[in-house]
Enzyme design. Structure first.
Site, mmCIF file in Angstrom:
data_model
loop_
_atom_site.group_PDB
_atom_site.id
_atom_site.type_symbol
_atom_site.label_atom_id
_atom_site.label_comp_id
_atom_site.label_asym_id
_atom_site.label_seq_id
_atom_site.Cartn_x
_atom_site.Cartn_y
_atom_site.Cartn_z
ATOM 1 N N LYS A 1 44.141 40.753 72.463
ATOM 2 C CA LYS A 1 45.424 39.901 72.705
ATOM 3 C C LYS A 1 45.840 39.131 72.160
ATOM 4 O O LYS A 1 44.866 38.208 72.092
ATOM 5 C CB LYS A 1 45.788 40.079 73.732
ATOM 6 N N ARG B 1 46.187 54.187 79.796
ATOM 7 C CA ARG B 1 45.997 55.593 80.300
ATOM 8 C C ARG B 1 45.251 55.843 80.614
ATOM 9 O O ARG B 1 44.525 56.494 80.937
ATOM 10 C CB ARG B 1 47.224 55.763 78.798
#
Length: 485
Positions: free
Chosen positions: A263, A338
């Protein structure tokens, strides 16, 4: 919980009192006016006539506050206005360094006192933090809130207190940084909370997670110097009303660097201690249910790890074999939440659940779609179940917006070399994430909640405050307890 709630038959003389008045009130009843002087009564009534919604009367030795119910089109909006009045009231009480306050309901709204108290108590929350300088700590002056007379029963006050403790548990967990709350510490904190409230916790370690072949959780953990955990929280009272358990699944990424798909920082990575807010909400909900002896069988599943780029970190292009046996091509290691949830959703099938709800700070797409004002929902549960959950969301002002899981979205997660890939297109990213989870949530009704927007606030916002908000706890508590009626 630092703020104590209690019932009082009446407010003592010369005590700080809060009166909740009906909308449109311009004249005080003799009972409400109490021992006000004619001049003081005239001052309050003049302010009410000027349509002021919160009137403060300073007697120097004590204070009187008059809160007027808002004129809103729905009960949920009136309730939310009361919570926000509680926040405003807290600011006034704090400025006056009031320690004890007595709240009395003079309106026809039966739960008005509880709602005002809820906003007041949520606003009073403070994360203890790690400051060593006593002068820099903000001392809380307000310590006791008394609900007077028929404003609420002792049982209702006790229930609200238990619910608030669950919210504060979730907030505390979210606000703790990685070096104070790694995956193991997270699991231990949830177990300690269970010992206090009355739910049990089984913490699966690395060896057990490997034995269960949870390929998603194991892959995300590869870059971390610390082991993962998989916590099973279970609250099963003696005579639950549900034959099959409700299962709550929470994402527990205690810090997310993005892995090798790093990130950018500042901004994107700086607040990523909050990436376990879904798991925190599960723990907070179980805490509130157990603390309040709600007769429901509920199980919480929280897979936890941090996501780092070190060591043997998993990489884009890797293919994982999940707990369910499905294979997943990794397109982006920052789409890691996920993967954890997929293993937990597959594991949930063993319980033959009545319903599974997962919560996760999953996608930036949900934030872009809804900002911090709502969470995205989607899933395979019946329309009636979605309607009940949405109704609960409006009741507690943790609103939901349902998005579709149409078959066409499956194209977004197709892979050339595996059963599916972990990254959708640039558009509808929260939906493709939900479509990914759908492949693992089989054999039971399921709802996915993407709470990425409201779970953590970078600036103060009314009673939600700044930092972890505890989003999901009040929503799930409201929804689950309504299943009893």
């Amino acid at each position: 919980m630092s703020l104590a709630l209690a019932h009082a038959a009446a407010a003592p003389a010369q005590s700080t009192q809060v009166f909740i008045l009906p909308h449109g009130t311009t004249v005080l009843s003799d009972a409400t006016a109490g021992d006000l002087t004619p001049a003081a009564r005239h001052y309050v009534e003049s302010a009410l006539a000027d349509d002021q919604k919160l009137v403060h009367l300073n007697h120097f030795s004590h204070h009187h506050y008059f809160v007027v119910l808002a004129d809103k089109p729905t009960p949920g909006q009136v309730a939310e206005a009361l919570r926000r009045s509680g926040h405003t009231l807290h600011g006034l009480l704090k400025a006056e360094k009031v320690s004890d306050v007595f709240i009395q309901n003079e309106s026809a709204m039966p739960d008005a006192t509880l709602l005002l108290t809820e906003g007041l108590a949520l606003s009073a929350y403070q994360f203890e933090g790690y400051k060593t300088d006593e002068k820099s700590r903000k001392a809380a002056s307000l310590t006791n809130v008394y609900i007077v007379g028929k404003g609420a029963t002792v049982a209702q006050i006790t229930e609200l207190e238990g619910l608030l403790e669950g919210v504060f548990l979730a907030r505390d967990l979210v606000n703790a940084p990685l070096n104070k709350l790694n995956a193991v510490q997270f699991a231990e904190r949830m177990a300690e909370a269970g010992d206090q409230a009355g739910y049990t916790t089984d913490i699966l370690d690395l060896a057990k997670i490997e034995a269960l072949r949870m390929g998603g959780l194991l892959a995300v953990n590869l870059g971390s110097p610390e082991p993962p955990t998989f916590s099973i929280l279970e609250y099963k009272p003696a005579n639950p009303k549900n034959e099959k358990p409700y299962v709550l699944v929470g994402k527990g990424v205690v810090f997310d660097t993005g892995g090798l798909s790093l990130k950018p920082t500042p901004n994107s990575m700086d607040m990523m201690k909050c990436d376990m807010a879904g798991g925190a909400a599960v723990a907070g909900t179980l805490f509130a249910l157990a603390k309040n002896n709600v007769p429901l069988h509920v199980i919480g599943l929280v897979p936890a790890t941090d996501n780092r780029p070190g060591g043997l970190a998993f990489a884009p292009g890797d293919v994982l074999t999940m707990h369910s046996g499905l294979t997943v091509e990794v397109r982006n290691t920052d789409a890691e939440g996920r993967l954890l949830l997929a293993d937990a959703l597959s594991f949930a099938k063993k319980y033959d659940p009545e319903l599974v709800i997962d919560l996760a700070t999953l996608t930036g797409a949900a934030v872009r779609a809804l900002s911090t004002e709502a969470s995205a929902s989607m899933g395979t549960a019946t329309p009636e179940t979605f309607q009940k959950l949405s109704k609960a969301g409006y009741a507690v002002h943790e609103r939901l917006v349902e998005f579709p899981l149409w078959d066409e979205y499956a194209e977004h997660i197709k892979s050339d070399i595996a059963d599916l890939n972990n990254l959708g297109k640039g558009e509808a990213g929260h939906i493709s994430a939900g479509k990914f989870l759908e492949r693992f949530a089989t054999g039971y009704p399921w709802i996915h909640l993407d709470i990425a927007g409201p779970a953590f606030l970078t600036a103060p916002e009314s009673y939600r405050g700044k930092g972890g908000t505890g989003t999901g706890v009040r929503l799930l508590y409201e929804f689950l307890t309504k299943q009893l009626s």
